[in-house]
Design an enzyme around this catalytic site. Structure first.
Site, PDB file in Angstrom:
ATOM      1  CG  ASP A   1      -1.845  -1.228   1.319  1.00 50.36           C
ATOM      2  OD1 ASP A   1      -2.158  -1.811   0.075  1.00 50.36           O
ATOM      3  OD2 ASP A   1      -2.750  -1.172   2.236  1.00 50.36           O
TER       4      ASP A   1
ATOM      5  CG  ASP B   1     -12.151  -3.224  -1.517  1.00 49.76           C
ATOM      6  OD1 ASP B   1     -11.393  -4.213  -1.773  1.00 49.76           O
ATOM      7  OD2 ASP B   1     -12.172  -2.006  -1.671  1.00 49.76           O
TER       8      ASP B   1
END
Lengths: 269, 207
Positions: free
Chosen positions: A11, A130
């Protein structure tokens, strides 16, 4: 021969690697290019960079990062986060990224999936989904945003998993593959950051519904979890972040554990 | 220094091949300049995406004729992934769209019952050929839904390497100075860099 890929996920925000716990409380874990080179040497099969600070202002930083990684690292890498147009995708691919991953922008405008696939090929068009479990109503039917029926029990969320959409994860996976997605990056928002392992029922529901590779993501807390993602979830590839970033485990240890569990992996160098 | 022209026809990620060739010591240019291509010691045709779209881009940029010309003149020529597929006569992905015809035969879908694309590392089984020196049993990265199939002129003699994905799949093929890999050497870590170094070496040797 099916060969399971092990994919560290980095990330990134403002050019640095961070990993959130349920996407809050970010911790700084280093420089993207340096980490990428380390993972390449350890035997990582691919890398995913998710730009979680993605705003229009820092797009150029991400493109520069892609170019810097491509100079030094000769394994495939994907960049996701903040890609809203064919032009955004083109800049990253021209800079040296092999794939782009789109998420919220695909939900907002599903045509984007087909546009990217048509322009650059399905092989570089990853759709990140997600998913989050939803509660059943009195009749036992799972319901999502504003009472929307969610037959699989897993609802698509956007904006870093904060916004329910009323869309069923399995339906959405089928739709994006029909539109040209070449791979699904499936993250469980219930598991992300918990270290309890992947959400296997969700992974299996998606991997059985589509004929493109599915990457399981969210929840890895031990090396045994990686093999479980394939054996119990039916995933084609497994993604993890924190267990690798903080030196708890190496890619070689991950692959040894997967081999011991009976899976085929590319042996580490 | 050995010069390699990487054909730039404006699609996808072509820079990776150039960067990897530079990494193994070649003077690699990403170019559509006919003069530069003809003067180069070797030529690389990368490619990603759709066969028909790539072929049309090659024709529009004039690089289809250029590629045929340098390949026929004997310059070492390496196609990568869809670049490989373009070198054959046709593809089931884009019926009616002729390929470059540098290699005999056609491209067809990977067998039913396997995930398409094959998007993974896989192991090579290689014949004895300078391009693949050191790669027998090695691991390389594939991303493809179609591959060359035997028949229609393509024989075992053209096959330089195979891999196992729902049965044997042609992973590398060639004839004389014309060579091609279905996998991505520029994305295959040390094994891939070795193959590119082999190509640079046989290019230099043939100069």
């Amino acid at each position: 021969m099916q060969v399971t890929r092990v994919i560290p996920c980095l990330d990134v925000a403002d050019g640095r690697v961070v990993k959130g716990v349920n996407f809050v409380d970010l911790r700084d874990a280093g420089d993207p290019v340096e980490l990428a080179a380390v993972y390449d040497q350890q035997g990582a099969d691919e890398l995913v960079f998710l730009d979680i600070g993605a705003s229009h202002e820092n797009r150029d930083t991400t493109v520069a990062m892609a170019a810097a990684v491509a100079e030094q690292v000769f394994i495939p890498f994907t960049i996701g986060g903040g890609i809203r147009s064919v032009d955004d995708a083109r800049k990253l691919l021209r800079a040296g990224a092999d794939k782009v991953s789109i998420n919220s922008a695909a939900v907002a405008r599903p045509e984007l999936v087909g546009e990217i696939a048509e322009e650059f090929g399905s092989q570089c068009c990853v759709v990140a989904i997600d998913g989050r479990r939803v509660e059943a109503d009195g009749a036992g039917r799972p319901r999502g945003l504003e009472g929307a029926e969610i037959p699989s029990g897993f609802e698509v969320n956007t904006h870093g998993g904060r916004r329910p959409t009323g869309i069923d994860v399995v339906d959405w996976a089928r739709e994006v593959v029909d539109r040209g997605a070449g791979e699904i990056l499936l993250t469980s928002m219930d598991r992300d950051g918990t270290r309890e392992g992947f959400d296997h029922p969700m992974t299996r529901a998606v991997s059985e519904a589509v004929n493109v590779p599915v990457i399981a993501s969210g929840g890895v807390g031990s090396l045994a979890h990686l093999a479980d993602g394939v054996l119990s979830g039916g995933a084609d590839a497994v993604l993890a972040a924190s267990i690798f970033h903080f030196g708890e485990s190496t890619i070689a240890e991950a692959k040894a554990a997967m081999t011991a569990a009976g899976l085929t992996v590319r042996p580490p160098a | 220094m050995t010069t390699i022209a990487v054909l730039d026809y404006g699609i996808g990620n072509l820079r990776s091949a150039q960067k990897a060739l530079q990494h193994v010591g070649a003077d690699a240019d990403l170019t559509d300049d006919p003069g530069l291509i003809e003067r180069a010691d070797g030529v690389v045709l990368p490619g990603v995406g759709n066969f028909g779209a790539c072929m049309r881009a090659l024709v529009e940029t004039g690089l289809a004729d250029q590629a045929r010309k340098v390949a026929e003149r004997g310059q070492p020529f390496l196609g990568i992934c869809v670049g490989m597929q373009l070198m054959f006569e046709s593809s089931a992905e884009s019926p009616g769209e002729p390929g470059l015809g540098l290699l005999p035969g056609r491209i067809d879908w990977l067998p039913d019952g396997v995930k398409r694309p094959q998007m993974q590392w896989n192991q090579l089984s290689c014949v004895d050929h300078p391009l693949l020196a050191g790669l027998d049993g090695g691991w390389v990265y594939f991303v493809h839904s179609l591959a060359p199939v035997l028949g229609d002129g393509l024989t075992d003699e053209h096959v330089l390497a195979t891999t196992d994905y729902g049965g044997p799949v042609v992973a590398a093929a060639g004839r004389d100075n014309v060579m091609a890999t279905q996998f991505h050497p520029e994305k295959s870590a040390t094994g891939g860099l070795r193959l590119l170094a082999n190509f640079v070496e046989l290019t230099r040797a043939g100069r």
